[in-house]
Design a protein around this motif. Structure first.
Motif: not given
Length: 112
Positions: A5-15
């Motif tokens: 749900s957090k933007r930081s989790e999506f950004l981490a997955a993008n890496r």
């Protein structure tokens, strides 16, 4: 399964690892913690279409994830499904086959 749900989790997955398929892109990133749970997130940009189209795509992606991830998902990793243009035009069974293929590729890649 835990929903991201957090933007930081999506950004981490993008890496993490990226597996493009015709109707979606699968992102997989091992979290590196001792939690063996599977994280799942969904995103569909405005490039895909209007709100009705995007919501339909998200519903289809959620149904795919519910069916495939409990047995084929990578334990201890976050998975993000990104809807692509034309994903709603692909037959649901074919999308399921694409997701299974992407998950197998991800498991092979992470095993190396």
């Amino acid at each position: 399964m835990r929903t991201l749900s957090k933007r930081s989790e999506f950004l981490a997955a993008n890496r993490g690892l990226r597996f493009p398929m015709p109707g979606f892109v699968l992102l997989v990133r091992p979290r590196g913690d001792e939690d063996a749970g599977i994280g799942i997130g969904f995103t569909v940009s405005k490039k895909v279409g209007n709100a009705v189209t995007r919501n339909r795509m998200k519903r289809r992606l959620r149904a795919l994830a519910r069916a495939a991830l409990p047995e084929s998902g990578i334990a201890g990793a976050d998975h993000v499904l990104i809807g692509r243009v034309g994903g709603n035009d692909i037959v649901f069974a074919e999308l399921g086959a694409h997701l299974d293929s992407a998950l197998k590729r991800a498991a092979r890649k992470l095993a190396q």
